[in-house]
Design a protein around this motif. Structure first.
Motif, PDB file in Angstrom:
ATOM      1  N   ARG A  28       0.297  -1.570  27.120  1.00 43.75           N
ATOM      2  CA  ARG A  28      -0.343  -1.494  28.431  1.00 43.75           C
ATOM      3  C   ARG A  28      -1.657  -0.727  28.346  1.00 43.75           C
ATOM      4  O   ARG A  28      -2.640  -1.090  28.983  1.00 43.75           O
ATOM      5  CB  ARG A  28       0.598  -0.806  29.421  1.00 43.75           C
ATOM      6  N   ASP A  29      -1.716   0.318  27.541  1.00 45.09           N
ATOM      7  CA  ASP A  29      -2.924   1.132  27.449  1.00 45.09           C
ATOM      8  C   ASP A  29      -4.041   0.476  26.651  1.00 45.09           C
ATOM      9  O   ASP A  29      -5.181   0.904  26.717  1.00 45.09           O
ATOM     10  CB  ASP A  29      -2.601   2.499  26.858  1.00 45.09           C
ATOM     11  N   THR A  30      -3.742  -0.575  25.881  1.00 42.05           N
ATOM     12  CA  THR A  30      -4.776  -1.233  25.086  1.00 42.05           C
ATOM     13  C   THR A  30      -5.422  -2.409  25.805  1.00 42.05           C
ATOM     14  O   THR A  30      -6.322  -3.035  25.271  1.00 42.05           O
ATOM     15  CB  THR A  30      -4.211  -1.739  23.748  1.00 42.05           C
ATOM     16  N   ILE A  31      -4.962  -2.702  27.009  1.00 39.44           N
ATOM     17  CA  ILE A  31      -5.494  -3.848  27.747  1.00 39.44           C
ATOM     18  C   ILE A  31      -6.941  -3.587  28.147  1.00 39.44           C
ATOM     19  O   ILE A  31      -7.251  -2.581  28.770  1.00 39.44           O
ATOM     20  CB  ILE A  31      -4.643  -4.153  28.983  1.00 39.44           C
ATOM     21  N   ASN A  32      -7.825  -4.478  27.738  1.00 46.00           N
ATOM     22  CA  ASN A  32      -9.224  -4.410  28.128  1.00 46.00           C
ATOM     23  C   ASN A  32      -9.719  -5.835  28.378  1.00 46.00           C
ATOM     24  O   ASN A  32     -10.122  -6.532  27.454  1.00 46.00           O
ATOM     25  CB  ASN A  32     -10.068  -3.734  27.057  1.00 46.00           C
ATOM     26  N   PRO A  33      -9.709  -6.268  29.626  1.00 45.61           N
ATOM     27  CA  PRO A  33     -10.109  -7.649  29.916  1.00 45.61           C
ATOM     28  C   PRO A  33     -11.571  -7.938  29.608  1.00 45.61           C
ATOM     29  O   PRO A  33     -11.937  -9.084  29.397  1.00 45.61           O
ATOM     30  CB  PRO A  33      -9.826  -7.806  31.408  1.00 45.61           C
ATOM     31  N   PHE A  34     -12.421  -6.917  29.525  1.00 43.76           N
ATOM     32  CA  PHE A  34     -13.837  -7.143  29.240  1.00 43.76           C
ATOM     33  C   PHE A  34     -14.078  -7.602  27.799  1.00 43.76           C
ATOM     34  O   PHE A  34     -15.164  -8.048  27.472  1.00 43.76           O
ATOM     35  CB  PHE A  34     -14.659  -5.890  29.543  1.00 43.76           C
ATOM     36  N   GLU A  35     -13.078  -7.508  26.945  1.00 45.22           N
ATOM     37  CA  GLU A  35     -13.208  -7.985  25.570  1.00 45.22           C
ATOM     38  C   GLU A  35     -13.026  -9.500  25.461  1.00 45.22           C
ATOM     39  O   GLU A  35     -13.294 -10.081  24.423  1.00 45.22           O
ATOM     40  CB  GLU A  35     -12.192  -7.277  24.669  1.00 45.22           C
ATOM     41  N   LEU A  36     -12.565 -10.129  26.523  1.00 52.64           N
ATOM     42  CA  LEU A  36     -12.385 -11.585  26.516  1.00 52.64           C
ATOM     43  C   LEU A  36     -13.733 -12.293  26.548  1.00 52.64           C
ATOM     44  O   LEU A  36     -14.683 -11.785  27.153  1.00 52.64           O
ATOM     45  CB  LEU A  36     -11.589 -12.020  27.744  1.00 52.64           C
ATOM     46  N   PHE A  52     -15.928  -8.644  38.659  1.00 55.23           N
ATOM     47  CA  PHE A  52     -14.755  -7.838  38.356  1.00 55.23           C
ATOM     48  C   PHE A  52     -15.130  -6.360  38.339  1.00 55.23           C
ATOM     49  O   PHE A  52     -14.429  -5.524  38.918  1.00 55.23           O
ATOM     50  CB  PHE A  52     -14.170  -8.260  37.003  1.00 55.23           C
ATOM     51  N   GLN A  53     -16.235  -6.037  37.680  1.00 54.53           N
ATOM     52  CA  GLN A  53     -16.687  -4.649  37.602  1.00 54.53           C
ATOM     53  C   GLN A  53     -17.011  -4.104  38.996  1.00 54.53           C
ATOM     54  O   GLN A  53     -16.701  -2.959  39.312  1.00 54.53           O
ATOM     55  CB  GLN A  53     -17.910  -4.519  36.689  1.00 54.53           C
ATOM     56  N   TYR A  54     -17.633  -4.934  39.841  1.00 53.34           N
ATOM     57  CA  TYR A  54     -17.941  -4.520  41.209  1.00 53.34           C
ATOM     58  C   TYR A  54     -16.660  -4.188  41.975  1.00 53.34           C
ATOM     59  O   TYR A  54     -16.573  -3.151  42.639  1.00 53.34           O
ATOM     60  CB  TYR A  54     -18.728  -5.609  41.930  1.00 53.34           C
ATOM     61  N   LEU A  55     -15.672  -5.076  41.902  1.00 53.18           N
ATOM     62  CA  LEU A  55     -14.396  -4.820  42.569  1.00 53.18           C
ATOM     63  C   LEU A  55     -13.733  -3.554  42.043  1.00 53.18           C
ATOM     64  O   LEU A  55     -13.205  -2.754  42.813  1.00 53.18           O
ATOM     65  CB  LEU A  55     -13.438  -6.000  42.381  1.00 53.18           C
ATOM     66  N   ILE A  75      -7.954  -0.483  36.024  1.00 60.88           N
ATOM     67  CA  ILE A  75      -8.373  -1.757  35.432  1.00 60.88           C
ATOM     68  C   ILE A  75      -7.157  -2.645  35.166  1.00 60.88           C
ATOM     69  O   ILE A  75      -7.206  -3.861  35.354  1.00 60.88           O
ATOM     70  CB  ILE A  75      -9.223  -1.540  34.161  1.00 60.88           C
ATOM     71  N   ALA A  76      -6.041  -2.049  34.754  1.00 62.39           N
ATOM     72  CA  ALA A  76      -4.823  -2.825  34.519  1.00 62.39           C
ATOM     73  C   ALA A  76      -4.252  -3.341  35.844  1.00 62.39           C
ATOM     74  O   ALA A  76      -3.785  -4.479  35.926  1.00 62.39           O
ATOM     75  CB  ALA A  76      -3.787  -1.987  33.784  1.00 62.39           C
ATOM     76  N   LYS A  77      -4.317  -2.516  36.880  1.00 65.93           N
ATOM     77  CA  LYS A  77      -3.827  -2.943  38.198  1.00 65.93           C
ATOM     78  C   LYS A  77      -4.657  -4.105  38.741  1.00 65.93           C
ATOM     79  O   LYS A  77      -4.114  -5.101  39.233  1.00 65.93           O
ATOM     80  CB  LYS A  77      -3.878  -1.783  39.186  1.00 65.93           C
ATOM     81  N   LEU A  78      -5.980  -3.967  38.661  1.00 60.07           N
ATOM     82  CA  LEU A  78      -6.853  -5.025  39.178  1.00 60.07           C
ATOM     83  C   LEU A  78      -6.695  -6.309  38.382  1.00 60.07           C
ATOM     84  O   LEU A  78      -6.617  -7.396  38.953  1.00 60.07           O
ATOM     85  CB  LEU A  78      -8.312  -4.565  39.171  1.00 60.07           C
ATOM     86  N   SER A  79      -6.629  -6.198  37.068  1.00 59.27           N
ATOM     87  CA  SER A  79      -6.499  -7.411  36.256  1.00 59.27           C
ATOM     88  C   SER A  79      -5.162  -8.099  36.521  1.00 59.27           C
ATOM     89  O   SER A  79      -5.097  -9.328  36.598  1.00 59.27           O
ATOM     90  CB  SER A  79      -6.686  -7.108  34.775  1.00 59.27           C
TER      91      SER A  79
END
Length: 107
Positions: A28-36, A52-55, A75-79
């Protein structure tokens, strides 16, 4: 004799459950959607990265900082929320979480 064996089995089970909790927390702590890549990001979240960043900025500006050390990051909650809304369910997203995570063990 049976009580000793029962305690040993219970301690092993407790150790296994604790190790499983730690592993889930690491994932859970390694999740980074911006790496996609942008195309995959837009497919998963139906939103571009600046949106996404604005939200994320709006949501974090209007919420209190978590009080617990093991709280889920904003960031994990929003994603998770956007992914659920984009897909209409959670099972597909859970199956593809390795795309968002940078863990090699998911491959």
């Amino acid at each position: 004799m049976h009580s000793i064996a029962f305690r040993l089995v219970a301690e092993e089970e407790e150790g296994r459950l604790m190790a499983q909790r730690v592993e889930r927390r690491k994932l859970r702590d390694t999740i980074n959607p911006f790496e996609l890549p942008q195309s995959l990001f837009e497919k998963y979240y139906r939103l571009n990265k600046p949106g996404f960043q604005y939200l994320l900025d709006v949501l974090t500006a209007n919420t209190e900082a978590p009080k617990k050390a093991f709280a889920i990051s904003p960031i994990a909650k929003l994603s998770a929320c956007l992914r659920f809304l984009a897909e209409g369910g959670y099972q597909t997203g859970v199956g593809k979480d390795c795309d968002v995570s940078n863990k090699e063990s998911c491959m």
